[in-house]
Design a protein around this motif. Structure first.
Motif, short mmCIF file in Angstrom:
data_model
loop_
_atom_site.label_atom_id
_atom_site.label_comp_id
_atom_site.label_asym_id
_atom_site.label_seq_id
_atom_site.Cartn_x
_atom_site.Cartn_y
_atom_site.Cartn_z
N ALA A 126 0.86 -1.19 0.00
CA ALA A 126 0.00 0.00 0.00
C ALA A 126 0.89 1.24 0.00
O ALA A 126 0.73 2.14 0.82
CB ALA A 126 -0.92 -0.01 1.22
N ALA A 127 1.85 1.26 -0.91
CA ALA A 127 2.89 2.30 -0.92
C ALA A 127 2.53 3.51 -1.76
O ALA A 127 3.41 4.30 -2.11
CB ALA A 127 4.21 1.70 -1.40
N GLY A 128 1.26 3.68 -2.13
CA GLY A 128 0.84 4.89 -2.83
C GLY A 128 1.57 5.12 -4.13
O GLY A 128 1.59 4.26 -5.02
N LEU A 129 2.20 6.28 -4.25
CA LEU A 129 2.91 6.64 -5.48
C LEU A 129 4.05 5.69 -5.80
O LEU A 129 4.48 5.60 -6.96
CB LEU A 129 3.46 8.06 -5.37
CG LEU A 129 2.45 9.21 -5.24
CD1 LEU A 129 3.18 10.54 -5.12
CD2 LEU A 129 1.50 9.24 -6.41
N PHE A 130 4.54 4.97 -4.80
CA PHE A 130 5.69 4.10 -5.00
C PHE A 130 5.32 2.61 -4.98
O PHE A 130 6.19 1.75 -4.86
CB PHE A 130 6.76 4.39 -3.94
CG PHE A 130 7.28 5.80 -4.00
CD1 PHE A 130 8.32 6.14 -4.85
CD2 PHE A 130 6.70 6.80 -3.23
CE1 PHE A 130 8.79 7.44 -4.92
CE2 PHE A 130 7.16 8.10 -3.31
CZ PHE A 130 8.21 8.43 -4.15
N SER A 131 4.04 2.32 -5.08
CA SER A 131 3.62 0.91 -5.04
C SER A 131 4.14 0.12 -6.24
O SER A 131 4.41 -1.08 -6.13
CB SER A 131 2.10 0.81 -4.96
OG SER A 131 1.48 1.55 -5.99
N ASP A 132 4.34 0.78 -7.39
CA ASP A 132 4.91 0.08 -8.54
C ASP A 132 6.38 -0.26 -8.29
O ASP A 132 6.87 -1.32 -8.70
CB ASP A 132 4.76 0.90 -9.82
CG ASP A 132 5.32 2.32 -9.70
OD1 ASP A 132 5.64 2.76 -8.58
OD2 ASP A 132 5.43 3.00 -10.75
N LYS A 133 7.07 0.64 -7.59
CA LYS A 133 8.48 0.40 -7.28
C LYS A 133 8.62 -0.76 -6.30
O LYS A 133 9.52 -1.60 -6.43
CB LYS A 133 9.08 1.68 -6.67
CG LYS A 133 10.56 1.61 -6.42
CD LYS A 133 11.09 2.96 -5.93
CE LYS A 133 12.59 2.91 -5.68
NZ LYS A 133 13.11 4.23 -5.21
N ILE A 134 7.72 -0.83 -5.32
CA ILE A 134 7.74 -1.94 -4.36
C ILE A 134 7.42 -3.26 -5.07
O ILE A 134 8.06 -4.28 -4.82
CB ILE A 134 6.74 -1.69 -3.22
CG1 ILE A 134 7.11 -0.41 -2.45
CG2 ILE A 134 6.67 -2.88 -2.28
CD1 ILE A 134 8.45 -0.47 -1.75
N ALA A 135 6.43 -3.23 -5.97
CA ALA A 135 6.06 -4.44 -6.71
C ALA A 135 7.23 -4.95 -7.55
O ALA A 135 7.48 -6.17 -7.63
CB ALA A 135 4.86 -4.16 -7.60
N ALA A 136 7.96 -4.02 -8.14
CA ALA A 136 9.08 -4.41 -8.99
C ALA A 136 10.19 -5.11 -8.22
O ALA A 136 10.98 -5.86 -8.80
CB ALA A 136 9.64 -3.17 -9.70
#
Length: 412
Positions: free
Chosen positions: A103-113
């Motif tokens: 649930a990292a908001g703007l950085f959720s794609d970065k966490i997923a990667a």
């Protein structure tokens, strides 16, 4: 960093940069080549004290001269060369978890990667709002004509600019929509000038669009302006699902409007997905879904007391339960104290006027804290045993489009 390890746990590693160690006078002396010269100079001065010329000077003055020279050179060395011990140091910590909710908001794609999931990207989209004053509850002013959320036809950037009444009767106008790329440094994007726009132009655009919905909107009723950043996903919708890479890694990403309204349902779905992934769900026997409200309904300087009797409240009353601190919203001293005291037993402490404001509405009225903010500061300081100067207040201008924090009050 997030990675799945052979032990079947996610290892979540965080890095923090420690502040430079405080530079001391002695560390400056030891680390600087200039100080070596100073020490040599002091030794030379010590030798000179044995000469006939120096012996005419009293002994304690001789020692004072030597000490002063050493001190002076040490200070110079401290200013010229920063000691090595002041370099920033990095600290790392690692958490192990069987399940992760992204649930990292703007950085959720970065966490997923980080676990190899590149199924979506997040694009920041900023939006400005205007807030109109609420009906005056001190004299039973008539509420605005708009009683429901009024939407225009949606466009390519979303639902469009709309008019919506708040729970308290304010009319909220917005938002605008402006995409930007730099997620790491969002501050410049809150500035209209940095984006090649003007504050007046943005306000005019908001008012024009909302007047197409409600022609009677009066710009002189604007009391506040603010902006926020939505996390727009490349899929064009919310992403509430287990990762394609690992079912124990659950996404709650790309949650833009109306994410706040949808958050309870999102939470329930995330819990369900965790259960499907194997998490043993155990109900918390101590959970209490009913929370005592911070605010008691009031109107025309009247409210109901704990016994259900109507009582009169006023400014400068000796009884904290009847003493009005915020005259726009009729917030009493006891309500402010209650918020502070409840913060002492919560993971989220109440230590500044903004935190009190969000719980009690003290400072959310038409004067925007011009009257009550100093009073709330004093109450917080008293309850926490701090100095008034240590109590944080609302910052200005932040993302506001207004020319002054108290623009409405000043115009009146």
């Amino acid at each position: 960093d997030v990675s799945k390890q052979p032990d079947d746990y996610f290892h979540v590693t965080t890095k923090s940069v420690a502040k430079p160690l405080s530079s001391s006078f002695m560390s400056g002396i030891v680390s600087s080549p200039l100080a070596v010269i100073g020490v040599g100079f002091a030794v030379l001065m010590s030798a000179l004290t044995q000469t006939p010329a120096f012996k005419v000077i009293p002994d304690h003055y001789q020692k004072g001269i030597i000490a002063f020279c050493l001190f002076l050179v040490g200070v110079l060395s401290f200013l010229i060369q920063e000691p090595k011990s002041s370099k920033k140091s990095k600290a790392t910590s690692t958490l192990k978890a069987k399940y992760v909710v992204n649930a990292a908001g703007l950085f959720s794609d970065k966490i997923a990667a980080m676990i190899g999931d590149d199924s979506f990207t997040i694009k920041p989209r900023i939006g400005e709002y205007l807030l109109m004053k609420r009906p005056n509850i001190t004299n039973k002013e008539e509420p605005p004509l708009c009683r429901h959320v009024v939407f225009p036809c949606p466009g390519k950037m979303g639902k469009g600019i709309l008019a919506q009444p708040t729970l308290w009767g304010n009319l909220c106008l917005g938002p605008t929509a402006h995409d930007f790329k730099n997620k790491e440094n969002r501050s410049p994007n809150f500035s209209a000038d940095e984006r090649g726009e003007s504050k007046a132009g943005i306000m005019t655009h908001l008012l024009e669009k909302c007047r197409e919905l409600i022609p009677s909107i009066d710009e002189e009723s604007i009391i506040h302006s603010f902006a926020g950043v939505r996390a727009k996903s490349s899929r064009g919708d919310w992403i509430v699902e287990p990762s394609q890479i690992d079912a124990a890694f659950v996404h709650a990403a790309g949650i833009d409007s109306p994410g706040l309204a949808g958050s309870p349902a999102i939470a329930m779905e995330v819990v369900r997905l965790l259960g499907v992934a194997g998490l043993q769900l155990i109900k918390n026997p101590h959970f209490n879904p009913k929370r005592k409200p911070y605010i008691k309904p009031k109107g025309n300087w009247k409210m109901m007391d704990d016994d259900g009797k109507e009582v009169t409240i006023k400014k400068e009353h000796k009884d904290p339960k009847l003493n009005v601190v915020c005259r726009c919203e009729l917030v009493t001293e006891s309500e402010v104290v209650d918020a502070i005291q409840r913060g002492k037993t919560s993971s989220i402490k109440v230590t500044n006027t903004q935190q009190v404001r969000k719980r009690t509405r003290a400072g959310m009225g038409w004067c925007q804290g011009q009257y009550c903010q100093p009073k709330v500061q004093e109450i917080i300081a008293k309850e926490l045993g701090l100095k008034v100067s240590d109590i944080g207040v609302r910052q200005w201008p932040e993302s506001s489009l207004l020319n002054s924090q108290h623009q409405y009050a000043e115009n009146k």
